[in-house]
Design a protein around this motif. Structure first.
Motif, PDB file in Angstrom:
ATOM      1  N   PHE A 108       0.820  -1.212   0.000  1.00 52.27           N
ATOM      2  CA  PHE A 108       0.000   0.000   0.000  1.00 52.27           C
ATOM      3  C   PHE A 108       0.854   1.262   0.000  1.00 52.27           C
ATOM      4  O   PHE A 108       0.492   2.264  -0.629  1.00 52.27           O
ATOM      5  CB  PHE A 108      -0.947  -0.003   1.205  1.00 52.27           C
ATOM      6  CG  PHE A 108      -2.079  -0.983   1.081  1.00 52.27           C
ATOM      7  CD1 PHE A 108      -2.840  -1.044  -0.079  1.00 52.27           C
ATOM      8  CD2 PHE A 108      -2.392  -1.856   2.114  1.00 52.27           C
ATOM      9  CE1 PHE A 108      -3.885  -1.949  -0.206  1.00 52.27           C
ATOM     10  CE2 PHE A 108      -3.434  -2.759   2.009  1.00 52.27           C
ATOM     11  CZ  PHE A 108      -4.180  -2.809   0.842  1.00 52.27           C
ATOM     12  N   PHE A 109       1.971   1.228   0.680  1.00 53.22           N
ATOM     13  CA  PHE A 109       2.872   2.391   0.667  1.00 53.22           C
ATOM     14  C   PHE A 109       3.445   2.624  -0.742  1.00 53.22           C
ATOM     15  O   PHE A 109       3.585   3.760  -1.188  1.00 53.22           O
ATOM     16  CB  PHE A 109       4.006   2.198   1.683  1.00 53.22           C
ATOM     17  CG  PHE A 109       3.606   2.455   3.109  1.00 53.22           C
ATOM     18  CD1 PHE A 109       2.971   3.636   3.465  1.00 53.22           C
ATOM     19  CD2 PHE A 109       3.848   1.511   4.091  1.00 53.22           C
ATOM     20  CE1 PHE A 109       2.594   3.883   4.786  1.00 53.22           C
ATOM     21  CE2 PHE A 109       3.473   1.740   5.414  1.00 53.22           C
ATOM     22  CZ  PHE A 109       2.839   2.923   5.760  1.00 53.22           C
ATOM     23  N   VAL A 110       3.781   1.539  -1.442  1.00 50.73           N
ATOM     24  CA  VAL A 110       4.278   1.661  -2.822  1.00 50.73           C
ATOM     25  C   VAL A 110       3.203   2.284  -3.717  1.00 50.73           C
ATOM     26  O   VAL A 110       3.471   3.201  -4.511  1.00 50.73           O
ATOM     27  CB  VAL A 110       4.694   0.281  -3.376  1.00 50.73           C
ATOM     28  CG1 VAL A 110       4.985   0.364  -4.875  1.00 50.73           C
ATOM     29  CG2 VAL A 110       5.929  -0.238  -2.638  1.00 50.73           C
ATOM     30  N   LEU A 111       1.979   1.803  -3.581  1.00 48.47           N
ATOM     31  CA  LEU A 111       0.876   2.328  -4.391  1.00 48.47           C
ATOM     32  C   LEU A 111       0.610   3.797  -4.071  1.00 48.47           C
ATOM     33  O   LEU A 111       0.269   4.591  -4.947  1.00 48.47           O
ATOM     34  CB  LEU A 111      -0.389   1.497  -4.156  1.00 48.47           C
ATOM     35  CG  LEU A 111      -0.318   0.019  -4.571  1.00 48.47           C
ATOM     36  CD1 LEU A 111      -1.620  -0.697  -4.231  1.00 48.47           C
ATOM     37  CD2 LEU A 111      -0.020  -0.112  -6.070  1.00 48.47           C
ATOM     38  N   SER A 112       0.761   4.168  -2.810  1.00 51.33           N
ATOM     39  CA  SER A 112       0.598   5.572  -2.425  1.00 51.33           C
ATOM     40  C   SER A 112       1.627   6.449  -3.124  1.00 51.33           C
ATOM     41  O   SER A 112       1.303   7.534  -3.620  1.00 51.33           O
ATOM     42  CB  SER A 112       0.736   5.710  -0.899  1.00 51.33           C
ATOM     43  OG  SER A 112       0.641   7.072  -0.514  1.00 51.33           O
ATOM     44  N   GLY A 113       2.879   5.987  -3.195  1.00 50.05           N
ATOM     45  CA  GLY A 113       3.914   6.738  -3.903  1.00 50.05           C
ATOM     46  C   GLY A 113       3.598   6.890  -5.381  1.00 50.05           C
ATOM     47  O   GLY A 113       3.826   7.955  -5.974  1.00 50.05           O
TER      48      GLY A 113
END
Length: 489
Positions: free
Chosen positions: A440-445
């Motif tokens: 989810f952090f990757v997708l947020s970036g």
């Protein structure tokens, strides 16, 4: 039709006093145009239903057919990859046989795929059904927004062309509800029934399309000006609006690269213009359209929905009934936000809502990442935290409609489906390596980058005809138009 014929026709239907839509703004949404857009957009329910119902069906398929997680990823993603056959082909097909017939073709193809999935005795048979259904999805994803855009008056086009996205999300919610309602059935019956039920809306859509008129833009391209005018009379509120729209369509047709030896246009040379020798305005439109469709799926939009039960299982929910119940909560939240976006698209404009939606997705994905990390390290797995986390997943909304010719839209949708397929086929594998929270952090970036892209490349298109939108990307007007769009945003 040769350019000279189109020019003569355009001159004949451009009397003094025909003004732009801004000066003849309709006081209400034309009922006939609304009905046509609704019928066309119902095709999108098929994809939404598959996404929603497959998220639960894979749990039963995995147990019943005893397949691995890798096979699950392939099974889920193959529909998106096979839609790459339908998306580019749909542009050419719709230019040859018309928009309405292409909608029927899309529904029929999905119908065959749904029947094969519902009757599948084995994994290979199920895969074949999803491949065929994927081709139908590729067709429907392109043709529904193109038809809606071509049938819609400029002042209501934002709402009407957002209907396919609304119906996709509505289909997802229906899929979640069906999963919840049928979760008590034996596993070998459950997944076959929920997948086979998709044949019913396919059949209804194919029959309902018979009542729809053909796209007036396509009719003009075929040299059928009288037929085009009759359609425009039905979907316009005044004769002045009818004359203006016909004039604009004919003017745009006369500037296209048509075969001068034929009165009919079938999209010859469009891919060469788009890919091999695009003009600067065409290149700008292509970058915008491909960028939007890339980021729409790179955000994990489809993949997160497909694997929601897996994510929730990791969060501490193991009962299938409860898993599907939380899915319904999330689907309801997502549907509410998409409806809000659709209803206010023409009031606030595309650009502000696009920027707000993409920034909101970046924030929501970051919150999901933190929530996932919290649940990973929590022994009690509090239900309030899981439900709040599910509602944040419902905020993952981002949509924009682009106005390109059929083959240009087909190319953009191909990018959308390719990225969706890649995400669907790798989501579980990557998440096992870096955890769902890390994913989810990757997708947020990715969505932070998307927000910057939209700010730089996307002008405002509110209240403009499809023909006027092309002028936004013209060399001489590009900078001014984009600046104006930012000011309107």
């Amino acid at each position: 039709m040769a350019d000279t014929e189109l020019a003569q026709a355009q001159e004949a239907i451009s009397p003094v006093g025909v003004h732009s839509p801004t000066s003849i703004k309709p006081h209400r949404l034309n009922n006939h145009a609304l009905a046509c857009a609704l019928l066309a957009s119902t095709n999108s329910i098929l994809l939404g239903y598959d996404i929603g119902v497959m998220s639960g069906a894979v749990l039963f398929i995995k147990e019943n057919l005893e397949i691995s997680s890798t096979q699950v990823e392939i099974l889920v993603g193959v529909l998106n990859v096979s839609s790459l056959i339908g998306s580019p082909a749909s542009g050419k097909t719709s230019d040859y046989i018309g928009r309405r017939s292409t909608i029927v073709l899309a529904a029929t193809t999905f119908l065959i795929g749904a029947l094969l999935m519902g009757l599948a005795p084995s994994f290979p048979f199920l895969m074949a059904g999803r491949v065929i259904a994927g081709v139908g999805v590729g067709y429907s994803l392109m043709i529904a927004p193109v038809y809606s855009a071509e049938i819609s008056p400029a002042m209501a086009r934002g709402f009407l062309t957002s209907l396919p996205e609304v119906f996709i999300v509505f289909g997802v919610l229906i899929g979640y509800i069906v999963n919840y309602a049928l979760s008590g059935l034996p596993q070998h019956i459950n997944w076959r029934l929920v997948l086979g039920l998709a044949a019913i809306p396919s059949l209804l859509i194919g029959c309902g399309v018979i009542a729809m008129p053909e796209s007036p833009r396509w009719l003009v391209m075929q040299g059928r000006l009288d037929d085009a005018k009759q359609v425009l009379i039905k979907i316009s509120d005044t004769i002045q609006e009818t004359d203006f729209r016909l004039s604009e369509i004919t003017k745009a047709a006369s500037s296209d690269h048509l075969d001068s030896s034929s009165a009919k246009w079938h999209g010859h040379g469009v891919y060469k213009e788009l890919l091999l020798r695009p003009s600067r305005p065409v290149r700008r439109m292509l970058i915008a359209a491909l960028g939007i469709n890339f980021f729409m799926q790179a955000s994990g939009n489809d993949a997160v929905i497909y694997y929601c039960p897996e994510v929730f299982k990791d969060a501490g929910i193991h009962s299938k009934k409860m898993l599907f119940g939380v899915n319904v909560i999330m689907g309801s939240a997502k549907t509410s936000f998409v409806l809000f976006s659709a209803l206010f698209l023409d009031r606030f404009g595309r650009r502000p809502l696009l920027l707000l939606g993409s920034a909101g997705m970046a924030l929501s994905l970051a919150v999901l990442g933190m929530g996932s990390k919290f649940l990973e390290h929590s022994n009690s797995k509090p239900m309030w935290a899981i439900v709040a986390w599910a509602n944040h997943m419902g905020l993952l909304v981002g949509d924009i409609s682009t106005e390109l010719r059929a083959q240009g839209s087909g190319l953009a949708i191909s990018v959308n489906r390719l990225v969706s397929g890649v995400m669907s086929m790798t989501f579980l594998t990557i998440s096992k390596k870096i955890t769902f929270g890390g994913m989810f952090f990757v997708l947020s970036g990715i969505m932070v980058v998307a927000t910057v892209f939209f700010y730089v490349f996307m002008p405002e298109t509110k209240g403009k005809t499809l023909e006027e939108i092309g002028a936004l990307f013209e060399d001489k007007n590009a900078e001014t138009s984009i600046d104006d769009g930012r000011e309107m945003g």
